[in-house]
Design an enzyme around this catalytic site. Structure first.
Site, PDB file in Angstrom:
ATOM      1  N   ASP A  81       0.622  -0.961  -0.031  1.00 28.44           N
ATOM      2  CA  ASP A  81      -0.182  -0.036   0.236  1.00 28.44           C
ATOM      3  C   ASP A  81       0.821   1.436   0.108  1.00 28.44           C
ATOM      4  O   ASP A  81       1.421   0.973   0.662  1.00 28.44           O
ATOM      5  CB  ASP A  81      -0.550   0.010   1.458  1.00 28.44           C
ATOM      6  CG  ASP A  81      -1.791  -1.103   0.843  1.00 28.44           C
ATOM      7  OD1 ASP A  81      -2.485  -1.804  -0.011  1.00 28.44           O
ATOM      8  OD2 ASP A  81      -1.844  -1.981   2.727  1.00 28.44           O
ATOM      9  N   THR A  91       1.618 -11.430  -8.925  1.00 28.35           N
ATOM     10  CA  THR A  91       0.625 -11.222  -8.222  1.00 28.35           C
ATOM     11  C   THR A  91      -0.786 -10.252  -8.892  1.00 28.35           C
ATOM     12  O   THR A  91      -0.118 -10.063  -9.926  1.00 28.35           O
ATOM     13  CB  THR A  91       1.015  -9.902  -7.212  1.00 28.35           C
ATOM     14  OG1 THR A  91       1.144  -9.289  -7.890  1.00 28.35           O
ATOM     15  CG2 THR A  91       2.560 -10.725  -6.384  1.00 28.35           C
TER      16      THR A  91
HETATM   17  N1  SAM Z   1       1.061  -8.406  -2.987  1.00 30.89           N
HETATM   18  C1  SAM Z   1      -0.525  -8.519  -3.294  1.00 30.89           C
HETATM   19  C2  SAM Z   1      -0.032  -7.980  -4.878  1.00 30.89           C
HETATM   20  O1  SAM Z   1       0.807  -8.329  -5.237  1.00 30.89           O
HETATM   21  O2  SAM Z   1      -0.792  -8.362  -5.801  1.00 30.89           O
HETATM   22  C3  SAM Z   1      -1.179  -7.199  -2.865  1.00 30.89           C
HETATM   23  C4  SAM Z   1      -0.877  -5.950  -2.635  1.00 30.89           C
HETATM   24  S1  SAM Z   1      -2.071  -4.999  -1.609  1.00 30.89           S
HETATM   25  C5  SAM Z   1      -2.252  -3.687  -2.676  1.00 30.89           C
HETATM   26  C6  SAM Z   1      -2.035  -4.735  -0.522  1.00 30.89           C
HETATM   27  C7  SAM Z   1      -2.539  -6.264   0.778  1.00 30.89           C
HETATM   28  O3  SAM Z   1      -1.211  -5.676   1.541  1.00 30.89           O
HETATM   29  C8  SAM Z   1      -3.223  -5.978   1.309  1.00 30.89           C
HETATM   30  O4  SAM Z   1      -3.645  -7.163   0.751  1.00 30.89           O
HETATM   31  C9  SAM Z   1      -3.346  -5.305   2.816  1.00 30.89           C
HETATM   32  O5  SAM Z   1      -4.404  -6.047   3.074  1.00 30.89           O
HETATM   33  C10 SAM Z   1      -1.898  -5.961   2.717  1.00 30.89           C
HETATM   34  N2  SAM Z   1      -1.039  -5.402   3.927  1.00 30.89           N
HETATM   35  C11 SAM Z   1      -0.595  -3.870   4.598  1.00 30.89           C
HETATM   36  N3  SAM Z   1      -0.386  -3.939   6.107  1.00 30.89           N
HETATM   37  C12 SAM Z   1      -0.374  -4.766   6.387  1.00 30.89           C
HETATM   38  C13 SAM Z   1       0.054  -5.851   6.931  1.00 30.89           C
HETATM   39  N4  SAM Z   1       0.265  -4.641   7.832  1.00 30.89           N
HETATM   40  N5  SAM Z   1       0.226  -7.107   7.478  1.00 30.89           N
HETATM   41  C14 SAM Z   1       0.212  -7.987   6.416  1.00 30.89           C
HETATM   42  N6  SAM Z   1      -0.493  -7.239   5.362  1.00 30.89           N
HETATM   43  C15 SAM Z   1      -1.008  -6.098   5.420  1.00 30.89           C
END
Ligand code: SAM
Length: 282
Positions: A178, A255
């Protein structure tokens, strides 16, 4: 909400057997995909490293449930294939073999739940389509049968040392994290000086930290903090790409987020860093 998060008080308290039932209880996770989203990296890397335990860590409950359902379904299909059964129907979303759930069905059910998190119907449809497309690759037997992948709901920014011993991990992934665009939110970014100390702690010397993003500002931020950190050394991206590193290739393209960026012809930036040896104390 932290009080709803389950995490062990130390890695020794954690039982991985339910996550990887076909591995011995002493087997340790070696790859961690932080914020794994819908699990595309795990399913891509699983057959490349069938003996390596890999774990997705994801903070959203329903997304974690989705990946869990996806892994179970993929394992089930591999089981059917091993017995020489036809799984055509599975991939098309039909239920075969009596009450055996199909991957696509599992994916659809799990994606339905994602709605709690406020994802739009369009986003859910897109993610479902993504998942269904990815499942086409699984009609044949793959090494390891997805027994080596797992997912857990966790806040990776808070609890990594609760799950992993010092120097346990060979690879750690931050793929399309994010961006937190607003300056006041930058401290919430997943790569910060404080957090890098934790990532250095769980990574073994020689282990690699991978970052990929489509947000140039975030890329610059991550490179800045990683370059400043004494425990990490930059590995030139061209060097890995020229060597056709399958891990970096998967990290950039497999991903769900990476696939979306590709479809929209967006640009991606990757940065990989090696965990250095700790200096010898004299
Ligand atoms: N890596 C995946 C991809 O490339 O398709 C997902 C990208 S998505 C923009 C970012 C993901 O990080 C989200 O699913 C969010 O819920 C997760 N996330 C954000 N902060 C996190 C944290 N502190 N611990 C675990 N997951 C987290």
């Amino acid at each position: 909400n932290d009080h709803q998060l389950n995490y062990p008080s130390s890695p020794a308290e954690m039982s991985w057997q339910p996550f990887y039932p076909s591995f011995p209880a002493t087997a340790r996770v070696k790859f961690a995909d932080i914020g794994c989203g819908f699990g595309g990296l795990l399913t891509a890397l699983a057959p490349l490293f069938p003996e390596t335990l890999m774990l997705g860590m994801e903070i959203r409950i329903s997304v974690t449930a989705y990946v869990d359902a996806r892994i179970r379904a993929l394992r089930q299909i591999q089981g059917l294939l091993r017995e020489g059964k036809d799984v055509e129907g599975n991939v098309k979303g039909e239920v075969v073999e009596g009450d055996t759930a199909s991957t696509t069905t599992a994916a659809v059910v799990a994606a339905e739940e994602v709605n709690e998190d406020g994802a739009t119907a369009d986003e859910i449809r897109e993610d479902k389509r993504e998942a269904a497309e990815n499942e086409h690759a699984t009609k044949h037997l793959i090494p390891g049968g997805y027994q080596n992948v797992g997912v857990i709901r966790a806040n990776a920014m808070k609890h990594l040392p609760n799950f992993f011993e010092k120097g346990q991990l060979e690879k750690i992934f931050f793929l399309f994290p994010d961006p937190h665009f607003k300056r006041s939110k930058h401290k919430a970014r997943i790569i910060t000086t404080t957090l890098l100390a934790e990532y250095a702690y769980v990574l073994q010397p020689g282990g690699i930290l991978y970052t990929v993003t489509d947000v140039k500002d975030l890329h610059d931020w991550m490179m800045h903090h990683l370059n400043l950190h004494p425990s990490f050394e930059y590995i030139p991206t061209e060097q890995l790409l020229e060597a056709n590193d399958p891990v970096l290739h998967s990290a950039m393209t497999s991903t769900e987020e990476g696939i979306k960026v590709e479809r929209n012809k967006g640009q991606k930036w990757a940065g990989c860093f090696r965990r250095k040896e700790d200096p010898v104390e004299v």
